[in-house]
Scaffold this motif. Structure first.
Motif, mmCIF file in Angstrom:
data_model
loop_
_atom_site.group_PDB
_atom_site.id
_atom_site.type_symbol
_atom_site.label_atom_id
_atom_site.label_comp_id
_atom_site.label_asym_id
_atom_site.label_seq_id
_atom_site.Cartn_x
_atom_site.Cartn_y
_atom_site.Cartn_z
ATOM 1 N N SER A 80 13.089 41.807 14.996
ATOM 2 C CA SER A 80 13.135 42.980 14.120
ATOM 3 C C SER A 80 13.754 44.133 14.887
ATOM 4 O O SER A 80 13.516 44.298 16.088
ATOM 5 C CB SER A 80 11.734 43.367 13.652
ATOM 6 N N ALA A 98 10.638 48.694 2.479
ATOM 7 C CA ALA A 98 9.800 47.849 3.339
ATOM 8 C C ALA A 98 10.039 46.365 3.057
ATOM 9 O O ALA A 98 10.013 45.541 3.975
ATOM 10 C CB ALA A 98 8.334 48.200 3.132
ATOM 11 N N MET A 119 2.646 40.830 3.419
ATOM 12 C CA MET A 119 3.144 41.385 4.667
ATOM 13 C C MET A 119 3.632 42.820 4.484
ATOM 14 O O MET A 119 3.422 43.686 5.344
ATOM 15 C CB MET A 119 4.271 40.514 5.228
ATOM 16 N N ALA A 123 2.061 46.181 6.229
ATOM 17 C CA ALA A 123 2.901 47.059 7.050
ATOM 18 C C ALA A 123 2.850 48.500 6.558
ATOM 19 O O ALA A 123 2.772 49.435 7.354
ATOM 20 C CB ALA A 123 4.342 46.549 7.043
ATOM 21 N N THR A 127 1.274 51.746 8.736
ATOM 22 C CA THR A 127 2.038 52.950 9.070
ATOM 23 C C THR A 127 1.626 54.144 8.210
ATOM 24 O O THR A 127 2.285 55.187 8.249
ATOM 25 C CB THR A 127 3.547 52.699 8.888
ATOM 26 N N ALA A 151 7.620 50.450 8.972
ATOM 27 C CA ALA A 151 6.960 49.448 8.122
ATOM 28 C C ALA A 151 7.922 48.317 7.774
ATOM 29 O O ALA A 151 7.538 47.136 7.766
ATOM 30 C CB ALA A 151 6.430 50.106 6.850
ATOM 31 N N ARG A 152 9.166 48.650 7.498
ATOM 32 C CA ARG A 152 10.168 47.612 7.208
ATOM 33 C C ARG A 152 10.313 46.664 8.389
ATOM 34 O O ARG A 152 10.357 45.431 8.218
ATOM 35 C CB ARG A 152 11.515 48.272 6.906
ATOM 36 N N MET A 154 8.093 46.097 10.789
ATOM 37 C CA MET A 154 6.851 45.361 10.992
ATOM 38 C C MET A 154 6.675 44.259 9.946
ATOM 39 O O MET A 154 6.104 43.204 10.243
ATOM 40 C CB MET A 154 5.665 46.321 10.950
ATOM 41 N N ALA A 155 7.172 44.486 8.738
ATOM 42 C CA ALA A 155 7.006 43.501 7.666
ATOM 43 C C ALA A 155 7.701 42.187 7.985
ATOM 44 O O ALA A 155 7.304 41.131 7.499
ATOM 45 C CB ALA A 155 7.535 44.062 6.347
ATOM 46 N N ASN A 157 7.569 40.582 10.675
ATOM 47 C CA ASN A 157 6.656 39.736 11.461
ATOM 48 C C ASN A 157 7.414 38.888 12.487
ATOM 49 O O ASN A 157 7.088 37.719 12.719
ATOM 50 C CB ASN A 157 5.829 38.831 10.533
ATOM 51 N N GLN A 181 -0.338 51.020 16.610
ATOM 52 C CA GLN A 181 0.380 49.935 15.935
ATOM 53 C C GLN A 181 1.034 49.002 16.947
ATOM 54 O O GLN A 181 1.056 47.770 16.756
ATOM 55 C CB GLN A 181 1.436 50.531 14.987
ATOM 56 N N LEU A 185 0.489 44.966 17.389
ATOM 57 C CA LEU A 185 1.570 43.987 17.488
ATOM 58 C C LEU A 185 1.389 43.110 18.718
ATOM 59 O O LEU A 185 1.567 41.886 18.667
ATOM 60 C CB LEU A 185 2.919 44.702 17.540
#
Length: 255
Positions: A80, A98, A119, A123, A127, A151-152, A154-155, A157, A181, A185
């Motif tokens: 990511s 996201a 997911m 996320a 956030t 958030a995008r 993190m989504a 994964n 956060q 992770l």
């Protein structure tokens, strides 16, 4: 220790300027590595080269595989990316922005699955952007947009997350939220690599890469006195790092 990212003789040029110079690097899996250094040190260029976004010479490996050998789809699933000063269409809903993080996991023209939805929801809540999910990016402040872009990322994964100046436009409380956060992770096994100007926040990292003029001058533990000395050196000793109440803090140089 297993390498999530590794380079050998990594070099890159922008225009007529050599921004990375023969960098050998071993970034350990499952840890947070922070890249610091003065402006123009090559920090963002290094992150882009690691992500395959900057043409380079030398070699880059992701989890033991040559970057050049990885299909584009596999790259997108494994890593990511949150770039510096990223923008997105301002009329997009927060939810849809996201959800872009889930595209590598979806087939062509497939609708989002229940897992995709789960997911993205997780996320946005992590956030603290969940309450804005029906709003557009254009309705948000710069700091709020940054949280949506995080958030995008993190989504997705992904097993590796690269973030270039993720604290830009975030006020201090939300910088602390970002730190939490990152620890979440790490707890799930993600490898995090970030570029930060905020040295005080960078000192929380497991490992720190200190750069100057396109080269890595030091790579060591965030709590190590040798690492602190290297940071002070690249900033011309205009700062000093001290322990205060069990935390490392950055202070101005004594007069």
């Amino acid at each position: 220790m297993t390498a999530a990212l590794q380079t050998r003789q990594l070099s890159a040029t922008l225009g007529d300027r050599r921004v990375l110079k023969n960098i050998d690097l071993h970034i350990t899996a499952g840890r947070w590595t922070c890249v610091v250094g003065p402006n123009g040190a090559g920090k963002s260029s290094l992150l882009k080269a690691l992500a395959g976004l900057l043409p380079h010479t030398g070699q880059v490996w992701w989890q033991g595989q040559s970057l050049e050998s990885l299909p584009r789809q596999q790259r997108a699933v494994q890593l990511s990316w949150l770039g510096q000063g990223e923008t997105s269409t301002l009329d997009l809903r927060v939810w849809d922005v996201a959800m872009l993080g889930r595209l590598p996991h979806q087939g062509w023209l497939d609708s989002p699955t229940a897992l995709d939805t789960q997911m993205v929801e997780a996320a946005l809540k992590a956030t603290q952007a969940w309450d804005w999910r029906e709003r557009t990016l254009g309705e948000l402040s710069g700091g709020e947009r940054q949280r949506v872009l995080l958030a995008r990322a993190m989504a997705g994964n992904a097993s590796i997350m690269l973030m270039d100046e993720p604290l830009a436009n975030l006020d201090p409380p939300h910088q602390v939220d970002w730190l939490e956060q990152v620890h979440c992770l790490l707890a799930q096994g993600t490898t995090v690599v970030s570029v930060l100007h905020e040295i005080g926040m960078a000192l929380h990292a497991d490992d720190i890469v200190v750069m100057s003029q396109g080269q890595v001058l030091h790579h060591g533990a965030g709590h190590d006195a040798v690492t602190h000395a290297a940071i002070e050196t690249v900033f011309d000793h205009r700062i000093r790092i001290h322990a205060l109440d069990g935390q490392w803090v950055v202070l101005p140089r004594s007069s």
